[in-house]
Design a protein around this motif. Sequence first.
Motif, PDB file in Angstrom:
ATOM      1  N   UNK A 194      -5.445 -14.477  12.168  1.00  0.00           N
ATOM      2  CA  UNK A 194      -5.668 -13.315  11.850  1.00  0.00           C
ATOM      3  C   UNK A 194      -4.971 -12.623  10.416  1.00  0.00           C
ATOM      4  N   UNK A 195      -6.019 -12.164   9.801  1.00  0.00           N
ATOM      5  CA  UNK A 195      -5.517 -11.544   8.376  1.00  0.00           C
ATOM      6  C   UNK A 195      -5.233 -10.066   8.607  1.00  0.00           C
ATOM      7  N   UNK A 196      -3.801  -9.679   8.069  1.00  0.00           N
ATOM      8  CA  UNK A 196      -3.138  -8.413   8.372  1.00  0.00           C
ATOM      9  C   UNK A 196      -3.135  -7.869   6.894  1.00  0.00           C
ATOM     10  N   UNK A 197      -3.115  -6.570   6.873  1.00  0.00           N
ATOM     11  CA  UNK A 197      -2.479  -5.798   5.624  1.00  0.00           C
ATOM     12  C   UNK A 197      -2.107  -4.648   5.851  1.00  0.00           C
ATOM     13  N   UNK A 198      -0.920  -4.433   5.047  1.00  0.00           N
ATOM     14  CA  UNK A 198      -0.029  -2.995   5.249  1.00  0.00           C
ATOM     15  C   UNK A 198      -0.190  -2.077   4.184  1.00  0.00           C
ATOM     16  N   UNK A 199      -0.358  -0.688   4.277  1.00  0.00           N
ATOM     17  CA  UNK A 199      -0.592   0.227   3.223  1.00  0.00           C
ATOM     18  C   UNK A 199      -0.136   1.610   3.784  1.00  0.00           C
ATOM     19  N   UNK A 200       0.472   2.383   2.819  1.00  0.00           N
ATOM     20  CA  UNK A 200       0.918   3.628   3.464  1.00  0.00           C
ATOM     21  C   UNK A 200       0.273   4.805   2.494  1.00  0.00           C
ATOM     22  N   UNK A 201      -0.027   6.048   2.769  1.00  0.00           N
ATOM     23  CA  UNK A 201      -0.395   7.070   2.114  1.00  0.00           C
ATOM     24  C   UNK A 201       0.989   7.635   1.678  1.00  0.00           C
ATOM     25  N   UNK A 202       1.749   7.720   0.578  1.00  0.00           N
ATOM     26  CA  UNK A 202       3.096   8.206   0.546  1.00  0.00           C
ATOM     27  C   UNK A 202       3.077   9.499   0.258  1.00  0.00           C
ATOM     28  N   UNK A 203       2.273  10.091  -0.583  1.00  0.00           N
ATOM     29  CA  UNK A 203       2.060  11.511  -0.740  1.00  0.00           C
ATOM     30  C   UNK A 203       2.745  12.000  -1.838  1.00  0.00           C
ATOM     31  N   UNK A 204       3.445  11.129  -2.689  1.00  0.00           N
ATOM     32  CA  UNK A 204       4.373  11.454  -3.747  1.00  0.00           C
ATOM     33  C   UNK A 204       3.275  12.236  -4.912  1.00  0.00           C
ATOM     34  N   UNK A 205       3.778  13.147  -5.683  1.00  0.00           N
ATOM     35  CA  UNK A 205       3.038  13.610  -6.755  1.00  0.00           C
ATOM     36  C   UNK A 205       2.554  12.796  -7.869  1.00  0.00           C
TER      37      UNK A 205
END
Length: 302
Positions: A194-205
């Motif tokens: 399985x290929x995974x990927x992590x990513x977050x929308x941090x919302x900093x300016x």
Amino acid sequence: MPPYHRIHPLEHGVFLPHGPQDGPAFTAMIGAAPQWMLLFRDWTHETPPLGALEAVRAQGATPVLTWEPWYAPAENTAPADASHQLPFALTRMLAGDHDYRISTWARALASWGHDVVLRFAHEMNGDWYPWGTGIQGNTADQYVRAWRYVHDSFTAAGATNVRWCWAPNIPAPRADTDVAQLADFFPGDDMVDVLGIDGYNWGFPEPPLSWSAPEELFGPGLDELRSLGTRLPIVVTETASAEGHEPGHSKADWITQLFDYLTRQGDVRGVIWFQERKERDWRINSSPTALAAYRHAVANLH
């Protein structure tokens, strides 16, 4: 364009900080049982959490067990140099320092015998874990060799029920062509399921952790995963969004956009939400509008 048409509906999953015991309450909140459940264990644990894995199975979900080769610091007390743990440099793993723990886990999961996705040493392309690139002298080549070393131990133990999830973080923007590509860390499709990927929308300016639409956040990483040339399924193994405080930065809208975008990516099998108040309030229910958007999105997957 994604390379494949969608054959199965996009599946949804969750990380719950207190584990599967909170699964029924989460299911009631969103109106549907998660199909994937993410767990974490560092190497202070000598044996795998078979009880938790059974609890995940009992709720009809596939366990995704993140196996982290370090001693994770206590929440909210992590020192700035937490990634510098010399016993867990990749050279020490390759030297056999951790063979007992690796073989113990391999035999235990083989004896357990049920389906488990093992997400080993994730986010290796970052510098925040002891196995990360550039930390403690680690290289991409060492990472590949360490992965294959551990995988071979599980094969020798007969752990055919373990599916291996290779999960980088979203790649950083590259101004320098010498920066490692995700492909440099890939141990080969004979070693990955399985290929995974992590990513977050941090919302900093300000960038690089600024507000990012789902396509901006995941598009480059998905392109790199596809460039590996495998036919392996892809799972977004960690994601979440901060609440926005500027016009056009609605977490509810971001959730809707996320599911719309990933549904169009026919090779993306599932998406796992990080349901915790940590660096941000990542939770689905951080606001009534965010929760309503998530409930609506999940209901429309079926």
